[in-house]
Design an enzyme around this catalytic site. Structure first.
Site, PDB file in Angstrom:
ATOM      1  N   CYS A 104      14.215  -8.864  24.221  1.00 31.11           N
ATOM      2  CA  CYS A 104      14.630  -7.478  23.664  1.00 31.11           C
ATOM      3  C   CYS A 104      14.283  -7.489  22.176  1.00 31.11           C
ATOM      4  CB  CYS A 104      15.970  -7.312  23.864  1.00 31.11           C
ATOM      5  SG  CYS A 104      17.208  -8.475  23.204  1.00 31.11           S
ATOM      6  N   CYS A 107      15.818 -10.373  20.112  1.00 33.09           N
ATOM      7  CA  CYS A 107      15.451 -11.711  20.218  1.00 33.09           C
ATOM      8  C   CYS A 107      14.271 -11.873  19.030  1.00 33.09           C
ATOM      9  CB  CYS A 107      14.449 -11.671  21.529  1.00 33.09           C
ATOM     10  SG  CYS A 107      15.471 -11.848  22.990  1.00 33.09           S
ATOM     11  N   ASP A 514     -17.438   8.584  -0.227  1.00 34.70           N
ATOM     12  CA  ASP A 514     -18.611   8.125  -0.935  1.00 34.70           C
ATOM     13  C   ASP A 514     -19.902   8.510  -0.493  1.00 34.70           C
ATOM     14  OD1 ASP A 514     -20.073   6.184  -2.836  1.00 34.70           O
ATOM     15  OD2 ASP A 514     -20.152   4.886  -1.186  1.00 34.70           O
ATOM     16  N   ASP A 711     -17.787   2.214   0.951  1.00 37.66           N
ATOM     17  CA  ASP A 711     -18.532   0.937   1.336  1.00 37.66           C
ATOM     18  C   ASP A 711     -18.613  -0.075   0.323  1.00 37.66           C
ATOM     19  OD1 ASP A 711     -20.727   2.032   0.296  1.00 37.66           O
ATOM     20  OD2 ASP A 711     -21.955   1.070   1.820  1.00 37.66           O
ATOM     21  N   ASP A 715     -16.225   0.782  -4.830  1.00 37.30           N
ATOM     22  CA  ASP A 715     -15.211   1.328  -3.926  1.00 37.30           C
ATOM     23  C   ASP A 715     -13.975   0.888  -3.663  1.00 37.30           C
ATOM     24  OD1 ASP A 715     -17.020   3.800  -3.682  1.00 37.30           O
ATOM     25  OD2 ASP A 715     -17.809   2.686  -1.983  1.00 37.30           O
TER      26      ASP A 715
END
Length: 834
Positions: A104, A107, A514, A711, A715
């Site tokens: 649970c 835990c 971009d 990319d 960026d």
């Protein structure tokens, strides 16, 4: 002089030993810490007369060291850690652990809190859906074995994650639960049949001797259910109580114990009601719920587990200096080293990242990237661990192994995303930690009230209150949904790297793109070179390549591939990179600059005449200039293609009411042409990374929730600033490190699947949380006033948790997207560092 003997075991005592124990008022020598500890325990227990009456020496303390201690010390071996542990610097390590015994949310809370108290542990995150813990620690302060032992001290079992062992653990757990469920089901049916007879007898009349007989039969049938099927509940409750915690097992074990003991008393005394049927139904319903929850959790994380099992256990290694007949050697993948040569036969899985040195073949990367078609590979190209060789034998040189492979990096990102807890999950875990204590207090108050008002019903009502309430549904609401959604998106090449990604992506209002490598393919080609000085075009290209070798930008790759190897011997020194603008460095003893026309003007004060510049820019192609401090030597024109599906993605986002913006460092004509091609009306051009960052901050200041897709190196700052960021799979490492999501396949329309899945995930999380709250708010008062029978409470609690998990499994179904039929076209692209 004879050596001293250990007073405990009789073995020789090492010279200069300081181990001793006071036994019978005298210091007695010991041979090792193990004997010292055992002897001290005997004395501390008041049993020192053992040494007076013993007839033989005791076993050495080393033999009494727990088996677990010996097993865990194996994981301190660097050779063993090579495959299981990731290194971060000299001493910092990270490992993924399997935790056995988790039942649970309490835990999870207990394990995290306990491990964080250990000196040297830097961070701990436990995923309830996978029962895995991600632990970072300082190995100079704490070995891995002590972390594993610390988990065992609180009643759980931990070991480093291994796919084969994980499967074995899952299968063992499944069989154990099935056996316990079978015993509870078979015997429970007999108990219910007898109980029906007792209910009928209470209505129509039954001889006392038959009623007593049926009570004893139910006692005999229920006892195995209590001792075997319900054993996990009692073990869990004892573990929690021994550490002064209140887990979910505590009220369950308490309710079962009260019902059974009350029934035994009624059976022995011949007075009162029996609840054997309630005990049987408690255990059966709870075990049924946990079994289906186990299978559902496994299914929700199956995509990630499939990735783990992609790497084979063995590989065929070839001698690097073999002459004549090559001798093949089958070795464990963990024994491979960088630089080894490996043979990959058709149909085999590639064991490590490497470079093809012999052979041509097609590689299936479907499970890793979601790419549906095999990719042709030839010598000099890289292949990734976990991908499958389709057609012809290959020999590859190993570049990265173990935790350094791309597959391992993907798995770490997946684990991080699944283990990072959104705010809602953290709140649910905090509630769960205190919820059980509140239930116990409330159950005590209810028991006292009904004892005073109506003693005949206090026990069944108290049992119902103890069993019906469940914080597990609340704690399961978010992690199960996130795990299922992550597995779904992994199948289509969308890698979630942060826990908040899905929630934030679903709420994004502005999508900022971009250009180069994002809306365009990023595979630039050199279209033309125009010289403006006495230097030949080929020489200008050599100077440009010497500078560009220090860049990862697509323009650099386009220039490098445009020249043959025998013309590329020049090197550049003292190179400086200006992201979003250009580069400068020393080539052949002179300082050269390469970049956008604006960069050249800023650095040298030189500019092309307006007429030639407009002529070069009118086609909308990428324009890069090469100059020194005296003059502009050449202009390079490069072209790219619009990425397949870019327009469809933009159109779909706009139809959803999203604002779509293009921000680029390229000149106006190139940016405008790409924007028109994909249907974007709002765009910015000639922007530096600082300009892009300022634009995103301005949007956020107006209340926008920004998703950034890019990319490149330049960026990274804007990716980090956006609320949610997406990097293309071919992007630079720094861009991917800054991103919350990585598009491995580079198929832009798959982002639509990601956005739809994010919306579905958020909706399902809300549904789960609402259900968990509504269930507990309704069920608890109903049980307290006696409207819910104990067996109904057990059924309701089990179904509550199961419903949350099953609802989350709906995310495993991929949302559909419109088929794409557009063709890519040659168009202009970005600036040097778009």
């Amino acid at each position: 002089m004879s050596k001293q003997q250990c007073y405990h075991c009789g073995l020789p005592v090492p010279e200069h030993s300081e181990w001793s124990v006071i036994i019978q008022a005298q210091p007695r020598p010991m041979c090792c810490p193990g004997c010292q500890a055992v002897a001290q325990a005997i004395v501390g227990a008041g049993l020192q007369e053992f040494y007076t009456y013993r007839t033989t020496q005791a076993p050495t303390g080393q033999l009494l060291i727990p088996e677990l201690l010996q097993q865990t010390q194996v994981y301190d071996n660097p050779a063993v850690q090579k495959r299981l542990v990731r290194l971060e610097g000299e001493h910092i390590r990270e490992v993924s652990l399997i935790l056995e015994g988790i039942t649970c949310a309490a835990c999870i809370w207990l394990n995290e809190r306990h491990l964080r108290t250990l000196p040297g542990v830097l961070s701990v995150q436990v995923n309830y859906s996978t029962h895995r813990a991600q632990v970072r620690w300082d190995n100079s302060q704490l070995p891995l074995s002590e972390i594993l032992q610390a988990v065992s001290q609180i009643g759980y079992v931990a070991h480093p994650y291994d796919p084969q062992r994980q499967q074995a653990v899952l299968e063992r757990e499944r069989k154990q639960q099935l056996r316990r469920l079978g015993v509870a089901g078979v015997l429970g049916m007999q108990v219910m049949m007898i109980s029906i007879a007792l209910y009928a007898g209470a209505w129509s009349g039954m001889a006392p001797e038959f009623r007593t007989l049926f009570h004893w039969l139910n006692l005999l049938l229920t006892t195995p259910i209590l001792l075997y099927s319900a054993a996990p509940f009692f073990r869990g409750a004892w573990r929690d109580l021994s550490h002064r915690q209140a887990g979910m097992e505590v009220p369950i074990a308490l309710a079962i114990s009260l019902a059974f003991l009350g029934s035994v008393w009624a059976t022995l005394s011949g007075t009162g009601e029996v609840y054997y049927d309630s005990v049987a139904m408690f255990v059966f319903f709870l075990l049924t719920g946990r079994y289906f929850e186990l299978m559902a959790r496994h299914k929700s994380s199956q995509a990630a587990e499939n990735l783990v099992r992609m790497v084979p256990m063995t590989a065929i290694r070839l001698p690097s200096n073999a002459t004549g007949a090559v001798k093949e050697e089958v070795v464990l993948v963990a024994e491979l080293n960088q630089g080894d040569t490996v043979l990959i036969r058709p149909g085999e899985t590639i064991p490590a990242d490497g470079t093809i040195i012999v052979g041509h073949s097609n590689i299936d990367e479907a499970l890793l990237t979601g790419e549906s078609y095999p990719i042709a590979k030839q010598p000099g190209q890289t292949v990734l661990a976990g991908t499958i060789n389709i057609h012809s034998p290959l020999q590859i040189q190993v570049d990265k192994v173990g935790a350094e492979t791309v597959l391992s990096h993907i798995l770490r990102l997946l684990e991080r995303a699944q283990m990072e807890k959104p705010t809602l999950t953290q709140l649910a875990d905090k509630i769960a930690a205190w919820f059980i204590l509140g239930v116990l207090i409330l159950a005590t108050a209810v028991a006292c009230y009904w004892w005073l008002v109506n003693p005949e019903v206090w026990l069944p009502i108290t049992l119902a209150v103890l069993v019906v309430t469940c914080p597990c549904a609340l704690s399961l609401a978010t992690p199960t949904a996130v795990t299922a959604a992550t597995s779904t998106l992994t199948r289509v090449g969308l890698l979630i790297t942060r826990g908040h990604t899905l929630e934030t992506l679903a709420r994004a209002t502005h999508f900022v793109f971009d250009k180069t490598g994002t809306l365009t393919e990023g595979h630039l080609q050199l279209l033309a070179t125009q010289a403006f000085s006495a230097l030949p075009s080929s020489t200008c290209l050599q100077y440009a390549i010497a500078l560009e070798r220090h860049s990862e930008h697509p323009i650099a790759q386009a220039l490098i591939t445009a020249i043959s190897d025998n013309l590329s011997a020049l090197t550049a020194t003292a190179v400086s990179n200006y992201p979003g603008a250009g580069m400068q460095g020393m080539v052949a003893g002179n300082t050269y600059f390469i970049g956008t026309p604006k960069f050249i003007a800023d650095r040298t004060g030189l500019a092309l005449p307006m007429a030639p510049l407009q002529a070069l820019q009118q086609e909308g192609h990428t324009l890069v200039l090469l100059a020194d401090s005296q003059m502009i030597h050449a202009a390079f024109t490069l072209g790219d293609k619009i990425r397949l599906g870019a327009r469809e993605l933009v159109t779909a986002l706009q139809q959803q009411g999203k604002s779509v913006i293009l921000l680029s460092g390229d000149q106006a004509t190139a940016v405008q042409r790409v924007a028109q091609a994909v249907g974007i009306s709002e765009f910015g051009y000639s922007l530096t990374p600082e300009d892009k960052l300022a634009r995103v901050k301005a949007l956020q200041a107006q209340g926008a929730m920004v998703a950034m897709i890019g990319d490149g190196v330049n960026d990274a700052p804007v990716l980090a600033q956006a609320q949610v960021s997406i990097a293309m799979g071919s992007g630079t490492q720094i861009a991917k490190a800054s991103a919350d999501m990585i598009l491995l396949t580079e198929q832009l329309p798959n982002l639509l699947i990601g956005i739809k899945t994010a919306h579905n995930t958020l909706n399902i999380i809300r549904q789960n949380v609402r259900w968990a709250i509504v269930y507990n708010v309704i069920a608890l008062p109903a049980a307290a006033i006696g409207w819910i029978a104990p067996w109904m409470a057990a059924l309701g609690m089990s179904l509550s948790s199961l419903l949350v998990v099953v609802n989350a499994l709906r995310l495993l179904k991929l949302p559909s997207r419109t088929a794409l039929e557009s063709k890519s076209s040659d168009l202009a692209t970005s600036s040097h560092f778009d």
